[in-house]
Write a protein that holds these residues in place. Structure first.
Motif, PDB file in Angstrom:
ATOM      1  N   ALA A  61     -46.348  16.196  37.197  1.00  0.00           N
ATOM      2  CA  ALA A  61     -46.044  14.680  37.609  1.00  0.00           C
ATOM      3  C   ALA A  61     -47.014  14.498  39.291  1.00  0.00           C
ATOM      4  O   ALA A  61     -46.318  13.722  39.810  1.00  0.00           O
ATOM      5  CB  ALA A  61     -44.877  14.707  36.961  1.00  0.00           C
ATOM      6  N   ALA A  62     -46.642  15.890  39.525  1.00  0.00           N
ATOM      7  CA  ALA A  62     -46.981  16.089  41.277  1.00  0.00           C
ATOM      8  C   ALA A  62     -47.936  15.362  41.604  1.00  0.00           C
ATOM      9  O   ALA A  62     -49.154  15.307  41.015  1.00  0.00           O
ATOM     10  CB  ALA A  62     -47.086  17.441  42.135  1.00  0.00           C
ATOM     11  N   PRO A  63     -48.195  14.645  43.138  1.00  0.00           N
ATOM     12  CA  PRO A  63     -49.417  13.563  43.367  1.00  0.00           C
ATOM     13  C   PRO A  63     -50.870  14.255  43.416  1.00  0.00           C
ATOM     14  O   PRO A  63     -50.433  15.307  44.216  1.00  0.00           O
ATOM     15  CB  PRO A  63     -49.007  12.836  44.804  1.00  0.00           C
ATOM     16  N   PRO A 116     -42.464   9.607  39.268  1.00  0.00           N
ATOM     17  CA  PRO A 116     -42.407  10.555  37.318  1.00  0.00           C
ATOM     18  C   PRO A 116     -41.756  11.408  37.668  1.00  0.00           C
ATOM     19  O   PRO A 116     -41.088  11.626  36.392  1.00  0.00           O
ATOM     20  CB  PRO A 116     -44.107  10.251  37.835  1.00  0.00           C
ATOM     21  N   ILE A 117     -41.798  11.895  38.783  1.00  0.00           N
ATOM     22  CA  ILE A 117     -40.723  13.509  38.795  1.00  0.00           C
ATOM     23  C   ILE A 117     -39.524  12.953  38.866  1.00  0.00           C
ATOM     24  O   ILE A 117     -38.930  13.934  37.915  1.00  0.00           O
ATOM     25  CB  ILE A 117     -41.236  13.978  40.058  1.00  0.00           C
ATOM     26  N   ALA A 125     -41.101  24.165  30.318  1.00  0.00           N
ATOM     27  CA  ALA A 125     -41.445  23.224  30.619  1.00  0.00           C
ATOM     28  C   ALA A 125     -41.620  22.626  31.609  1.00  0.00           C
ATOM     29  O   ALA A 125     -42.732  21.351  31.623  1.00  0.00           O
ATOM     30  CB  ALA A 125     -41.731  22.697  28.844  1.00  0.00           C
ATOM     31  N   MET A 126     -40.524  22.291  31.942  1.00  0.00           N
ATOM     32  CA  MET A 126     -40.095  21.368  33.208  1.00  0.00           C
ATOM     33  C   MET A 126     -40.630  21.670  34.379  1.00  0.00           C
ATOM     34  O   MET A 126     -41.304  20.629  34.480  1.00  0.00           O
ATOM     35  CB  MET A 126     -38.317  22.192  33.288  1.00  0.00           C
ATOM     36  N   LEU A 127     -40.776  22.949  34.250  1.00  0.00           N
ATOM     37  CA  LEU A 127     -41.303  23.139  35.601  1.00  0.00           C
ATOM     38  C   LEU A 127     -43.169  22.846  35.497  1.00  0.00           C
ATOM     39  O   LEU A 127     -43.643  22.554  36.383  1.00  0.00           O
ATOM     40  CB  LEU A 127     -41.391  25.101  36.124  1.00  0.00           C
ATOM     41  N   LYS A 176     -39.126  12.709  35.148  1.00  0.00           N
ATOM     42  CA  LYS A 176     -38.799  13.936  34.504  1.00  0.00           C
ATOM     43  C   LYS A 176     -37.333  14.790  34.685  1.00  0.00           C
ATOM     44  O   LYS A 176     -36.989  15.159  33.562  1.00  0.00           O
ATOM     45  CB  LYS A 176     -39.841  14.836  34.633  1.00  0.00           C
ATOM     46  N   TYR A 185     -34.730  16.670  32.010  1.00  0.00           N
ATOM     47  CA  TYR A 185     -34.226  17.537  31.084  1.00  0.00           C
ATOM     48  C   TYR A 185     -32.775  17.585  31.785  1.00  0.00           C
ATOM     49  O   TYR A 185     -32.346  18.572  31.276  1.00  0.00           O
ATOM     50  CB  TYR A 185     -35.362  18.845  32.099  1.00  0.00           C
ATOM     51  N   ALA A 194     -37.530  24.659  45.049  1.00  0.00           N
ATOM     52  CA  ALA A 194     -38.983  25.406  45.557  1.00  0.00           C
ATOM     53  C   ALA A 194     -40.682  24.936  45.082  1.00  0.00           C
ATOM     54  O   ALA A 194     -41.624  25.525  44.626  1.00  0.00           O
ATOM     55  CB  ALA A 194     -38.996  27.068  45.147  1.00  0.00           C
ATOM     56  N   GLN A 195     -40.370  24.142  43.740  1.00  0.00           N
ATOM     57  CA  GLN A 195     -40.983  22.868  42.914  1.00  0.00           C
ATOM     58  C   GLN A 195     -42.008  22.353  43.986  1.00  0.00           C
ATOM     59  O   GLN A 195     -41.086  21.726  44.760  1.00  0.00           O
ATOM     60  CB  GLN A 195     -41.007  22.636  41.870  1.00  0.00           C
ATOM     61  N   PRO A 196     -43.250  22.089  43.881  1.00  0.00           N
ATOM     62  CA  PRO A 196     -43.173  20.605  44.313  1.00  0.00           C
ATOM     63  C   PRO A 196     -42.741  19.489  44.117  1.00  0.00           C
ATOM     64  O   PRO A 196     -43.221  18.318  43.765  1.00  0.00           O
ATOM     65  CB  PRO A 196     -45.355  20.386  44.376  1.00  0.00           C
ATOM     66  N   VAL A 197     -41.362  19.250  44.975  1.00  0.00           N
ATOM     67  CA  VAL A 197     -40.528  18.240  44.836  1.00  0.00           C
ATOM     68  C   VAL A 197     -39.906  18.011  45.912  1.00  0.00           C
ATOM     69  O   VAL A 197     -39.631  18.574  46.865  1.00  0.00           O
ATOM     70  CB  VAL A 197     -39.486  18.421  43.049  1.00  0.00           C
ATOM     71  N   THR A 198     -39.671  16.380  46.368  1.00  0.00           N
ATOM     72  CA  THR A 198     -38.645  15.921  47.519  1.00  0.00           C
ATOM     73  C   THR A 198     -37.633  16.336  47.721  1.00  0.00           C
ATOM     74  O   THR A 198     -37.188  16.071  46.336  1.00  0.00           O
ATOM     75  CB  THR A 198     -39.505  14.721  47.813  1.00  0.00           C
ATOM     76  N   CYS A 224     -43.576  17.817  50.342  1.00  0.00           N
ATOM     77  CA  CYS A 224     -43.846  19.283  49.340  1.00  0.00           C
ATOM     78  C   CYS A 224     -44.788  19.351  48.533  1.00  0.00           C
ATOM     79  O   CYS A 224     -45.181  20.929  48.024  1.00  0.00           O
ATOM     80  CB  CYS A 224     -42.389  18.847  48.463  1.00  0.00           C
ATOM     81  N   ASP A 262     -43.933  20.413  33.577  1.00  0.00           N
ATOM     82  CA  ASP A 262     -44.307  18.666  33.709  1.00  0.00           C
ATOM     83  C   ASP A 262     -43.577  18.779  34.773  1.00  0.00           C
ATOM     84  O   ASP A 262     -44.617  17.650  35.261  1.00  0.00           O
ATOM     85  CB  ASP A 262     -42.451  18.601  32.903  1.00  0.00           C
ATOM     86  N   LEU A 263     -42.917  19.087  35.929  1.00  0.00           N
ATOM     87  CA  LEU A 263     -42.999  18.765  37.567  1.00  0.00           C
ATOM     88  C   LEU A 263     -44.203  18.953  37.802  1.00  0.00           C
ATOM     89  O   LEU A 263     -44.360  18.291  39.181  1.00  0.00           O
ATOM     90  CB  LEU A 263     -42.219  19.577  38.103  1.00  0.00           C
ATOM     91  N   ARG A 264     -45.559  20.258  38.150  1.00  0.00           N
ATOM     92  CA  ARG A 264     -46.314  20.110  38.721  1.00  0.00           C
ATOM     93  C   ARG A 264     -47.153  19.144  38.135  1.00  0.00           C
ATOM     94  O   ARG A 264     -47.566  18.580  39.345  1.00  0.00           O
ATOM     95  CB  ARG A 264     -46.522  22.113  38.321  1.00  0.00           C
ATOM     96  N   ARG A 275     -45.733  23.347  48.394  1.00  0.00           N
ATOM     97  CA  ARG A 275     -44.911  24.540  46.891  1.00  0.00           C
ATOM     98  C   ARG A 275     -45.625  24.389  45.980  1.00  0.00           C
ATOM     99  O   ARG A 275     -45.647  25.272  44.774  1.00  0.00           O
ATOM    100  CB  ARG A 275     -43.578  24.222  46.747  1.00  0.00           C
ATOM    101  N   ALA A 276     -46.756  23.417  45.348  1.00  0.00           N
ATOM    102  CA  ALA A 276     -47.498  23.176  44.217  1.00  0.00           C
ATOM    103  C   ALA A 276     -48.547  24.998  44.581  1.00  0.00           C
ATOM    104  O   ALA A 276     -48.974  25.224  43.317  1.00  0.00           O
ATOM    105  CB  ALA A 276     -48.825  22.342  44.403  1.00  0.00           C
TER     106      ALA A 276
END
Lengths: 266, 241
Positions: free
Chosen positions: B103-105, A6-7, B95-97, A10, A14, A84-88, B69, B99-101, B72-73
């Motif tokens: 979608a994080a498990p 899902p990430i 909005a993207m940031l 996203k 964008y 820097a976000q919770p993204v691998t 990862c 969304d990413l947060r 980092r949330a």
């Protein structure tokens, strides 16, 4: 291996918005639109397809490499912010790759296909050929954006990165074929068919050319490698083998780029 | 909150971090100071997992950096240079940031704190493409992004660089408010007076090692100096001697 988390999805959406608004992308689509339209006006659909094939084999790798390199340079700090976000790193890499490649492939496909749709292609065989052309151009986009990721991973300096990208295009789209031909002439007295086959597998542009010309069944334009391919495998099997090799040409650079991307410092 | 031990990093021949050991207390505002090239940004980026250290271990709340990862949330990061995609707008970026947060498990419901948008007078700029914004305005967007998700840990690399005095003041007030709310902040800056205003703890990095770590008062007492700038230059000359 899950490719589209899902990430990643996203990130791709964008990136599509970002890349989709680029004027260069529009110019790229417009280029194929104008060329395909002009070719159709001045000749029949069959001739137009053949000429468009040459243009595709020449331009698609160039744009994928150059646009890809510029895109990755621009994305550098943004990459830092996203990591820097919770993204691998794997998710981000996939997001960047598809976010770059899908709009490029779509711009090519739309630009090349719309004139044919407008002018109309009566012959069903030609319709298939057009689809094969769109697929081959799409595959080349996937191959050469992947190579842009590899260049970005291994060349640090910005200018040298662009130079390497252009050199890579020059070799695969222009020089390689000539070198193969020279080699064939020099070794004309020897049985070199197998070597020629091997050399064809070594260049994605040659593979795409072989697929397209086997599909069009025009041996006069097939060149040395194409003729050898047909002689060795016949049309259908030749296309299948070349397609598989081309798919490998996507997978290997993507994997290589990912490996480097995961180790790299930002 | 953060435990670092034996951190080493080389860039080619350059030995940037030479065995950094450091604890960052929960609820502290820790200023990382040192001359240019001392390894401040490398240290910060190692905590975020942006830089892969050659050796050493970093834990954020007992989570080993490099494995996962999800930690980092809980971090808000303000990088030194704010460069963004050209064609996206600031609103889309935020909005993207989000969304990413989301979608994080394991992500819970996400509440956005957009008070900085008002305070930094950004509302008018939110719908313009980011490329058309000035450097200072982009830095404000950068600040909004860092504070957006009320993170437990804020990592701010030169947060006020390029900001006008009014915006700087807003940002500093916000950092103090975060401190009062018990959040942890790591901050670098070239403005020593600014750090004196904000910091509870000081880390002095010199040539890739931690030269001093402790409270600001203790540093001033130990070096017998009246302000942070003089204390740092004293430590630097001492190290050179």
């Amino acid at each position: 291996m899950k490719i589209l988390s899902p990430i990643t999805a996203k990130i791709v959406t964008y990136e599509l918005r970002e890349v989709g608004r680029s004027r260069w992308l529009l110019a790229y689509a417009a280029f194929f639109l104008v060329v395909a339209d002009a070719l159709l006006r001045f000749g029949g659909a069959d001739k137009a397809l053949l000429s468009l094939t040459s243009v595709t084999l020449f331009i698609v790798p160039l744009v994928a490499l150059v646009f890809g390199t510029v895109f990755l340079d621009d994305a550098r700090e943004f990459t830092e912010l996203l990591l820097a976000q919770p993204v691998t790193r794997r998710q981000l890499y996939a997001g960047l790759y598809f976010g770059l490649t899908l709009p490029l492939a779509a711009a090519f496909a739309a630009g090349a296909a719309i004139p044919f749709a407008v002018h109309g292609v009566g012959d069903p065989k030609l319709r298939v050929s057009l689809l094969v052309l769109l697929a081959a151009g799409g595959m080349l986009t996937f191959v050469f954006t992947a190579l842009a990721f590899v260049v970005a991973a291994f060349v640090d300096d910005r200018l040298r990165r662009m130079g390497t990208a252009v050199a890579l295009w020059l070799v695969s789209a222009v020089l390689y074929d000539g070198l193969v031909l020279v080699l064939a002439m020099l070794l004309a007295d020897y049985p070199i068919e197998r070597m020629m086959l091997g050399l064809t597998l070594g260049n994605p542009v040659d593979l795409a050319r072989v697929i397209l010309l086997l599909q069009f069944d025009v041996s006069a334009l097939m060149g040395y490698t194409g003729a050898v391919f047909q002689q060795f495998f016949g049309g259908a099997i030749g296309i299948a083998i070349a397609s598989t090799a081309l798919a490998l040409w996507v997978t290997l650079p993507v994997a290589l780029g990912l490996r480097a991307f995961r180790k790299r410092d930002f | 909150m953060i435990t670092i031990s034996g951190l080493e990093k080389r860039y080619g021949a350059q030995h940037v971090l030479r065995g950094v050991d450091l604890d960052v207390r929960r609820g502290s505002v820790t200023a990382v100071v040192g001359p240019n090239g001392a390894g401040k940004t490398t240290l910060i980026k190692s905590i975020l997992g942006l830089v892969r250290p050659d050796a050493g271990v970093i834990r954020v709340d007992d989570v080993l950096v490099g494995d996962d990862c999800a930690y980092r949330a809980r971090i808000g990061y303000m990088p030194q240079i704010a460069r963004y995609p050209h064609n996206l707008t600031a609103r889309e970026l935020l909005a993207m940031l989000t969304d990413l947060r989301q979608a994080a498990p394991g992500a819970g419901p996400i509440r956005r704190d957009e008070t900085l948008v008002e305070l930094l007078a950004l509302a008018e700029q939110l719908d313009k493409p980011l490329r058309t914004l000035s450097g200072g305005t982009r830095q404000k967007v950068n600040a909004v992004a860092a504070f957006l998700f009320t993170p437990e840990l804020l990592i701010l690399d030169e947060p006020t660089a390029g900001l006008d005095p009014a915006a700087s003041a807003v940002l500093k007030d916000r950092i103090l408010a975060e401190r009062d709310a018990g959040r942890t902040v790591i901050v670098t800056s070239h403005f020593m007076s600014e750090l004196e205003e904000l910091a509870t703890d000081v880390v002095v990095l010199l040539e890739g090692t931690v030269r001093y770590v402790g409270s600001l008062d203790e540093l001033l007492r130990r070096t017998r100096k009246t302000n942070l700038g003089r204390a740092i230059s004293y430590l630097m000359t001492e190290a050179a001697a």
